[in-house]
Design an enzyme around this catalytic site. Sequence first.
Site, PDB file in Angstrom:
ATOM      1  N   VAL A  11      85.388  22.994   4.358  1.00 38.92           N
ATOM      2  CA  VAL A  11      86.107  21.823   4.873  1.00 38.92           C
ATOM      3  C   VAL A  11      85.347  20.539   4.548  1.00 38.92           C
ATOM      4  O   VAL A  11      85.942  19.554   4.119  1.00 38.92           O
ATOM      5  CB  VAL A  11      86.369  21.943   6.388  1.00 38.92           C
ATOM      6  CG1 VAL A  11      87.074  20.704   6.920  1.00 38.92           C
ATOM      7  CG2 VAL A  11      87.213  23.183   6.685  1.00 38.92           C
ATOM      8  N   CYS A  12      84.036  20.547   4.718  1.00 43.13           N
ATOM      9  CA  CYS A  12      83.230  19.360   4.420  1.00 43.13           C
ATOM     10  C   CYS A  12      83.309  19.011   2.937  1.00 43.13           C
ATOM     11  O   CYS A  12      83.418  17.833   2.574  1.00 43.13           O
ATOM     12  CB  CYS A  12      81.775  19.574   4.826  1.00 43.13           C
ATOM     13  SG  CYS A  12      81.547  19.761   6.602  1.00 43.13           S
ATOM     14  N   THR A  13      83.272  20.012   2.092  1.00 46.18           N
ATOM     15  CA  THR A  13      83.360  19.777   0.654  1.00 46.18           C
ATOM     16  C   THR A  13      84.711  19.164   0.301  1.00 46.18           C
ATOM     17  O   THR A  13      84.777  18.166  -0.441  1.00 46.18           O
ATOM     18  CB  THR A  13      83.122  21.088  -0.126  1.00 46.18           C
ATOM     19  OG1 THR A  13      81.811  21.570   0.186  1.00 46.18           O
ATOM     20  CG2 THR A  13      83.244  20.868  -1.629  1.00 46.18           C
TER      21      THR A  13
END
Length: 182
Positions: free
Chosen positions: A70-72
């Site tokens: 998700v962060c990527t």
Amino acid sequence: MTPGQWGACCTIATPGRRPNKGRVMAKLEVGDLAPEFELPDERGRAVRLSQELEKGPVLLVFYPGDFSPVCTRQLCSYRDSYDRFAELGVNLLGISDDTIAKHRRFKEERHFPFRLLADPRREVIECYAGIGLLSGGRAHRANFLVGKDGRLAYIHVEKVSLFHRGADELYGALRRALGSPS
């Protein structure tokens, strides 16, 4: 704005409210003075919020960790829309508790045009975004826009770390917060 006018990280003094001292997340609101901080970037260079604001508004992007799916996706969407944020004069800084070395690898592999700041003791994270149980005890996913005057112009904190503010939605919110024409 002089250094004495800044809210100090984790000591938030807002007129009409008692200061919040310690490692508990302060309830920051739009219009509050942004807590000052200094953190190293992915190259180990010190980044101080007040110095960044001399260039223009700063968007602080708090996220749980480098290389997570998700962060990527989130940071890559901001990378792909970076020119739009730059048109608004906004300087973006990503912040997580990952190490300088891990930030350096993440930035190099994903070609981010913005700096990633390391907060391994989570002091700035706790001061702004807070720590989430659903993110494994890491940072809440959050966006804080700090205007040139040092005041918070926009705040969005996700309580569920699986979601993030998309680049288009964030761009629109920043444009409104800065009073830019559509």
